[in-house]
Design a protein around this motif. Structure first.
Motif, PDB file in Angstrom:
ATOM      1  N   ASN A  71      15.017 -11.809 -10.804  1.00  0.00           N
ATOM      2  CA  ASN A  71      14.580 -11.418 -11.838  1.00  0.00           C
ATOM      3  C   ASN A  71      13.465 -11.842 -12.111  1.00  0.00           C
ATOM      4  N   PHE A  72      12.536 -11.988 -12.109  1.00  0.00           N
ATOM      5  CA  PHE A  72      11.046 -11.820 -12.116  1.00  0.00           C
ATOM      6  C   PHE A  72      10.283 -12.131 -10.531  1.00  0.00           C
ATOM      7  N   SER A  73       9.183 -11.408 -11.278  1.00  0.00           N
ATOM      8  CA  SER A  73       7.795 -11.449 -10.342  1.00  0.00           C
ATOM      9  C   SER A  73       6.711 -11.689 -11.119  1.00  0.00           C
ATOM     10  N   VAL A  74       5.164 -11.533  -9.773  1.00  0.00           N
ATOM     11  CA  VAL A  74       4.637 -12.479 -10.800  1.00  0.00           C
ATOM     12  C   VAL A  74       3.236 -11.010  -9.631  1.00  0.00           C
ATOM     13  N   VAL A  75       1.835 -10.721 -10.966  1.00  0.00           N
ATOM     14  CA  VAL A  75       0.834  -9.865 -10.513  1.00  0.00           C
ATOM     15  C   VAL A  75       0.106  -9.988 -11.117  1.00  0.00           C
ATOM     16  N   PHE A  76      -0.863  -9.644 -10.381  1.00  0.00           N
ATOM     17  CA  PHE A  76      -2.462 -10.164 -10.289  1.00  0.00           C
ATOM     18  C   PHE A  76      -3.265  -9.018 -10.906  1.00  0.00           C
ATOM     19  N   ARG A  77      -4.420  -9.880 -12.304  1.00  0.00           N
ATOM     20  CA  ARG A  77      -4.925  -8.655 -12.616  1.00  0.00           C
ATOM     21  C   ARG A  77      -6.699  -9.080 -12.807  1.00  0.00           C
ATOM     22  N   ARG A  78      -7.672  -8.540 -12.713  1.00  0.00           N
ATOM     23  CA  ARG A  78      -8.966  -9.513 -12.702  1.00  0.00           C
ATOM     24  C   ARG A  78      -9.276  -9.155 -14.070  1.00  0.00           C
ATOM     25  N   ASP A  79     -10.313  -9.893 -13.787  1.00  0.00           N
ATOM     26  CA  ASP A  79     -10.803 -10.326 -15.939  1.00  0.00           C
ATOM     27  C   ASP A  79     -12.520 -10.869 -15.733  1.00  0.00           C
ATOM     28  N   GLY A  80     -13.145 -10.059 -15.025  1.00  0.00           N
ATOM     29  CA  GLY A  80     -14.814 -10.272 -15.317  1.00  0.00           C
ATOM     30  C   GLY A  80     -14.686 -10.721 -13.667  1.00  0.00           C
ATOM     31  N   ASP A  81     -14.810 -11.519 -13.746  1.00  0.00           N
ATOM     32  CA  ASP A  81     -15.038 -12.799 -12.555  1.00  0.00           C
ATOM     33  C   ASP A  81     -14.003 -13.314 -11.821  1.00  0.00           C
ATOM     34  N   ASP A 126      17.393  -8.250   1.766  1.00  0.00           N
ATOM     35  CA  ASP A 126      16.120  -7.677   2.224  1.00  0.00           C
ATOM     36  C   ASP A 126      15.941  -7.490   0.296  1.00  0.00           C
ATOM     37  N   TRP A 127      14.367  -7.842   0.026  1.00  0.00           N
ATOM     38  CA  TRP A 127      13.337  -6.920  -0.523  1.00  0.00           C
ATOM     39  C   TRP A 127      12.760  -5.476  -0.555  1.00  0.00           C
ATOM     40  N   PRO A 128      13.297  -4.897  -1.769  1.00  0.00           N
ATOM     41  CA  PRO A 128      12.531  -3.220  -2.111  1.00  0.00           C
ATOM     42  C   PRO A 128      11.414  -3.751  -1.608  1.00  0.00           C
ATOM     43  N   ALA A 129      10.707  -2.512  -0.973  1.00  0.00           N
ATOM     44  CA  ALA A 129       8.737  -2.834  -0.963  1.00  0.00           C
ATOM     45  C   ALA A 129       8.166  -2.228  -2.128  1.00  0.00           C
ATOM     46  N   LYS A 130       9.253  -1.740  -3.320  1.00  0.00           N
ATOM     47  CA  LYS A 130       8.378  -0.859  -4.033  1.00  0.00           C
ATOM     48  C   LYS A 130      10.046  -1.241  -5.715  1.00  0.00           C
ATOM     49  N   VAL A 148       0.070  -5.011 -29.090  1.00  0.00           N
ATOM     50  CA  VAL A 148       0.710  -5.455 -27.731  1.00  0.00           C
ATOM     51  C   VAL A 148       1.717  -4.738 -27.308  1.00  0.00           C
ATOM     52  N   LYS A 149       2.463  -4.615 -26.161  1.00  0.00           N
ATOM     53  CA  LYS A 149       3.530  -3.043 -26.125  1.00  0.00           C
ATOM     54  C   LYS A 149       4.169  -2.867 -24.822  1.00  0.00           C
ATOM     55  N   PRO A 150       5.439  -3.478 -24.359  1.00  0.00           N
ATOM     56  CA  PRO A 150       6.003  -3.101 -23.159  1.00  0.00           C
ATOM     57  C   PRO A 150       5.893  -2.510 -22.353  1.00  0.00           C
ATOM     58  N   ALA A 151       5.153  -1.833 -20.901  1.00  0.00           N
ATOM     59  CA  ALA A 151       5.400  -0.654 -20.265  1.00  0.00           C
ATOM     60  C   ALA A 151       5.666  -0.639 -19.649  1.00  0.00           C
ATOM     61  N   ASP A 152       7.137  -0.389 -18.596  1.00  0.00           N
ATOM     62  CA  ASP A 152       7.308   0.149 -17.098  1.00  0.00           C
ATOM     63  C   ASP A 152       5.960   0.601 -16.470  1.00  0.00           C
ATOM     64  N   LYS A 153       5.740  -0.196 -15.205  1.00  0.00           N
ATOM     65  CA  LYS A 153       5.189  -0.632 -13.774  1.00  0.00           C
ATOM     66  C   LYS A 153       5.708  -0.308 -12.836  1.00  0.00           C
ATOM     67  N   GLU A 154       4.974   0.483 -11.913  1.00  0.00           N
ATOM     68  CA  GLU A 154       5.941   0.773 -10.817  1.00  0.00           C
ATOM     69  C   GLU A 154       4.523  -0.288  -9.789  1.00  0.00           C
ATOM     70  N   ALA A 155       5.165  -1.313  -9.089  1.00  0.00           N
ATOM     71  CA  ALA A 155       4.524  -2.594  -8.006  1.00  0.00           C
ATOM     72  C   ALA A 155       5.295  -2.566  -6.997  1.00  0.00           C
ATOM     73  N   THR A 156       3.670  -2.647  -6.170  1.00  0.00           N
ATOM     74  CA  THR A 156       4.248  -2.728  -4.469  1.00  0.00           C
ATOM     75  C   THR A 156       4.555  -3.922  -4.185  1.00  0.00           C
ATOM     76  N   GLY A 205      -7.167  -2.673  -6.085  1.00  0.00           N
ATOM     77  CA  GLY A 205      -5.751  -1.720  -5.475  1.00  0.00           C
ATOM     78  C   GLY A 205      -4.581  -1.828  -6.505  1.00  0.00           C
ATOM     79  N   ASP A 206      -3.873  -0.942  -6.262  1.00  0.00           N
ATOM     80  CA  ASP A 206      -2.301  -0.840  -6.394  1.00  0.00           C
ATOM     81  C   ASP A 206      -2.071  -1.912  -7.406  1.00  0.00           C
ATOM     82  N   LEU A 207      -1.435  -2.285  -8.158  1.00  0.00           N
ATOM     83  CA  LEU A 207      -0.130  -2.843  -8.872  1.00  0.00           C
ATOM     84  C   LEU A 207       0.100  -3.715  -8.067  1.00  0.00           C
ATOM     85  N   GLN A 208       0.285  -4.754  -7.460  1.00  0.00           N
ATOM     86  CA  GLN A 208       1.260  -5.723  -6.415  1.00  0.00           C
ATOM     87  C   GLN A 208       1.217  -6.638  -7.093  1.00  0.00           C
TER      88      GLN A 208
END
Length: 338
Positions: free
Chosen positions: A208-218, A236-240, A253-261, A271-274
């Motif tokens: 039901n959940f995943s973890v995504v990462f982002r950079r904030d400065g360093d 088998d898990w989907p690639a995307k 702040v609002k929720p937004a759907d984003k495609e992730a790899t 690079g792209d959202l993973q």
């Protein structure tokens, strides 16, 4: 023979014969006036008169005082009689009020017994992983019929202090019970879907959940995000796939759907959202299982209000049903005074 020269008639001559006209007229007897009273006598008279007047004034004052006292006593007796009548009337109304309150309390207890039975059945269903769907409707139809309006016109101020405290405590507790019951009904309505889904996923877990990462400065930050379309954990898990992220906009702040790899290797924040899938068991305690726990706790809380706490001797409580029975019995004793 008539007297000559004013000489009195000799003895034997009747005095009724008038004297000759040339006789000297007899002088009238001078009336001696009574002696003038002395100053002492006047003083005594005046003093005696003043004493009489003083006594009369005193007598008048006493008469007025006695009349006033009589009036006051009469009024006091009237007030006492009126107060006794008023107290008697209040006492009669209090006895009648106690009879009415007894009836109301027993009616409230019947509803609480019905509510307790339904809660017990619902708890049994939950233990078998069967959601008590009908309980939501039943809780909406049940209301314990006792509140402050039941006290109006019952002369509760004339009840014994102990009974009045019981009555006020019972009234407050029933109002709290109805509020708690309504909160439980709302929780049931909101929990049904997630709880049934959780029970189903225990046999067939899904991601039901995943973890995504982002950079904030360093710095590199992780975000826990829900998967738009959860997928089976054991297959088998989907690639995307699509996740829902919170984005900051000018409107907030609002929720937004984003495609992730799905991440496999390399720079996780570049690079792209993973995204990394999250093990369902690791988050179950914060999601559906937590809802089930809250639901069970809410059922236990309401039943403890009704039955009391019996598991811990140091914090035992009688329960609202027992308090209602005790109160109804006390009111019944008072009502027998009719």
């Amino acid at each position: 023979m008539p007297s000559v020269g004013g000489i009195a008639p000799p003895p034997g001559i009747s005095p009724g014969i008038p004297l000759p006209p040339f006789a000297a007229p007899a002088r009238p007897a001078i009336q001696t006036p009574p002696p003038k009273p002395t100053a002492a006598a006047q003083t005594i008279k005046v003093e005696v008169g003043e004493e009489v007047e003083q006594e009369r004034r005193k007598a008048s004052k006493k008469t007025a005082l006695y009349a006033a006292l009589a009036a006051i006593v009469g009024i006091g007796v009237g007030f006492a009689a009126g107060g006794a009548k008023e107290r008697g009337d209040r006492g009669k109304l209090a006895v009648e009020g106690a009879a009415g309150l007894e009836k109301d309390v027993r009616a409230a207890n019947e509803k609480m017994l019905e509510l307790n039975e339904k809660l017990g059945a619902a708890a049994e269903q939950l233990s078998r992983k069967s959601f008590p769907t009908q309980l939501t409707t039943e809780l909406g139809a049940i209301n314990v019929p006792f509140d402050a309006t039941n006290l109006e016109g019952k002369q509760i101020g004339s009840l014994p202090g102990r009974v009045m405290r019981q009555l006020l405590g019972f009234t407050t507790s029933v109002q709290d019970l109805n509020k708690t019951k309504d909160s439980l009904k709302n929780l049931l309505a909101a929990a049904q879907g997630p709880v049934e889904k959780s029970w189903k996923e225990q046999d067939e877990p899904v991601v039901n959940f995943s973890v995504v990462f982002r950079r904030d400065g360093d710095k590199t930050l992780a975000e826990l995000v829900p998967n738009k379309a959860p997928f089976p954990f054991g297959k088998d898990w989907p690639a995307k796939y699509t996740v829902s992220r919170l984005e900051r906009t000018q409107q907030g702040v609002k929720p937004a759907d984003k495609e992730a790899t799905r991440w496999t290797k390399g720079d996780i924040a570049g690079g792209d959202l993973q995204a990394l899938p999250v093990d369902p068991q690791s988050v179950a305690a914060f999601t559906s299982e937590q809802i089930v726990f809250k639901l069970r706790s809410a059922l236990i809380d309401v039943r403890q209000l009704l039955e009391g706490k019996k598991d811990d001797p140091t914090s035992e409580t009688a329960g609202l049903i027992k308090e209602g029975d005790d109160l109804a019995n006390e009111l019944h004793k008072i009502s027998l005074a009719r």
